[in-house]
Design an enzyme around this catalytic site. Structure first.
Site, PDB file in Angstrom:
ATOM      1  N   ILE A   1       1.003  -1.234  -0.190  1.00 55.41           N
ATOM      2  CA  ILE A   1      -0.045  -0.181  -0.077  1.00 55.41           C
ATOM      3  C   ILE A   1       0.887   1.098   0.228  1.00 55.41           C
ATOM      4  CG2 ILE A   1      -0.188  -0.206   2.495  1.00 55.41           C
ATOM      5  CD1 ILE A   1      -3.279   1.089   2.193  1.00 55.41           C
ATOM      6  N   CYS A   2       0.413   2.205  -0.511  1.00 52.06           N
ATOM      7  CA  CYS A   2       0.879   3.707  -0.462  1.00 52.06           C
ATOM      8  C   CYS A   2       2.328   3.691  -1.337  1.00 52.06           C
ATOM      9  CB  CYS A   2       1.322   4.006   1.013  1.00 52.06           C
ATOM     10  SG  CYS A   2       1.505   5.906   1.081  1.00 52.06           S
ATOM     11  N   ALA A   3       3.260   4.070  -0.964  1.00 53.92           N
ATOM     12  CA  ALA A   3       4.704   3.972  -1.493  1.00 53.92           C
ATOM     13  C   ALA A   3       5.084   2.619  -1.701  1.00 53.92           C
ATOM     14  CB  ALA A   3       5.495   4.825  -0.722  1.00 53.92           C
TER      15      ALA A   3
ATOM     16  N   TYR B   1       0.244   5.103  -4.044  1.00 60.52           N
ATOM     17  CA  TYR B   1       0.257   6.832  -3.675  1.00 60.52           C
ATOM     18  C   TYR B   1       0.415   7.436  -4.928  1.00 60.52           C
ATOM     19  CZ  TYR B   1       0.536  10.865  -0.878  1.00 60.52           C
ATOM     20  OH  TYR B   1       0.319  12.132  -0.344  1.00 60.52           O
TER      21      TYR B   1
ATOM     22  N   SER C   1      -2.518  -0.879  -3.088  1.00 61.76           N
ATOM     23  CA  SER C   1      -3.598   0.049  -2.856  1.00 61.76           C
ATOM     24  C   SER C   1      -2.992   1.483  -2.573  1.00 61.76           C
ATOM     25  CB  SER C   1      -4.196  -0.276  -1.284  1.00 61.76           C
ATOM     26  OG  SER C   1      -5.182   0.674  -0.922  1.00 61.76           O
TER      27      SER C   1
END
Length: 182
Positions: free
Chosen positions: A101-103, A122, A150
């Site tokens: 998720i994210c980075a 992200y 995500s």
């Protein structure tokens, strides 16, 4: 077997701990794994967390899924850890799930695991994913084969819900999300 979620100094607390909380609510065996020398990990926003185990304690074990939370410099610390890299590659190659998720999806991209896959991250990491030939989408959660990605902190509940759906079933995921007034 269960699930491993890797925690490095600088991980995004909401992304990591939301997943742990929701999976434990539905009795999915999730182990928090510190990549530090101790179980003590410091989140990106100064929240100290005590992981269940250190990486050395599980390095020769297998899980149904390995998960990377984002955050900075947590993602960079995960990327630099050769044991984490090896475990991601082994799980991916044997068809087990990998999730980020994210980075953190950038770690998968830089390992060549997102080439030709649909994924998200992200927003500031879109270029990293697309330069590694990923089909980038703006969905909260993207699933392609055994890879789950995500967008970030705001999608952590949806990310955890998708993981629950995959490891258990949609009804269990829907029930836990409803119970937290999602």
């Amino acid at each position: 077997m269960g699930v491993f979620i890797f925690l490095a100094d600088g991980f995004e607390e909401i992304e990591g701990l939301t997943v742990v909380d929701l999976l434990r609510r539905v009795d999915i065996d999730i182990t928090t794994v510190s990549i530090q020398d101790t179980c003590d990990v410091m989140g990106a926003h100064g929240i100290p967390v005590k992981a269940d185990v250190t990486f050395d304690q599980i390095k020769d074990k297998k899980a149904d899924m390995v998960i990377l939370p984002g955050g900075m410099p947590g993602t960079l610390n995960l990327k630099a850890h050769k044991g984490v890299e090896s475990m991601i590659l082994n799980h991916y190659q044997d068809g087990s799930y990998i999730a980020a998720i994210c980075a953190a999806p950038s770690v998968f991209a830089e390992l060549g695991l997102l080439e030709g896959k649909t994924a998200t991250s992200y927003p500031s990491f879109e270029d990293v994913l697309t330069e590694h030939k990923c089909h980038y989408v703006y969905d909260q959660v993207a699933v392609d084969g055994n890879v789950i990605t995500s967008r970030g902190m705001g999608t952590a509940i949806a990310f955890a819900g998708k993981i629950i759906e995959i490891l258990k079933d949609k009804k269990t995921a829907d029930d836990v999300l409803e119970s937290i007034v999602y």
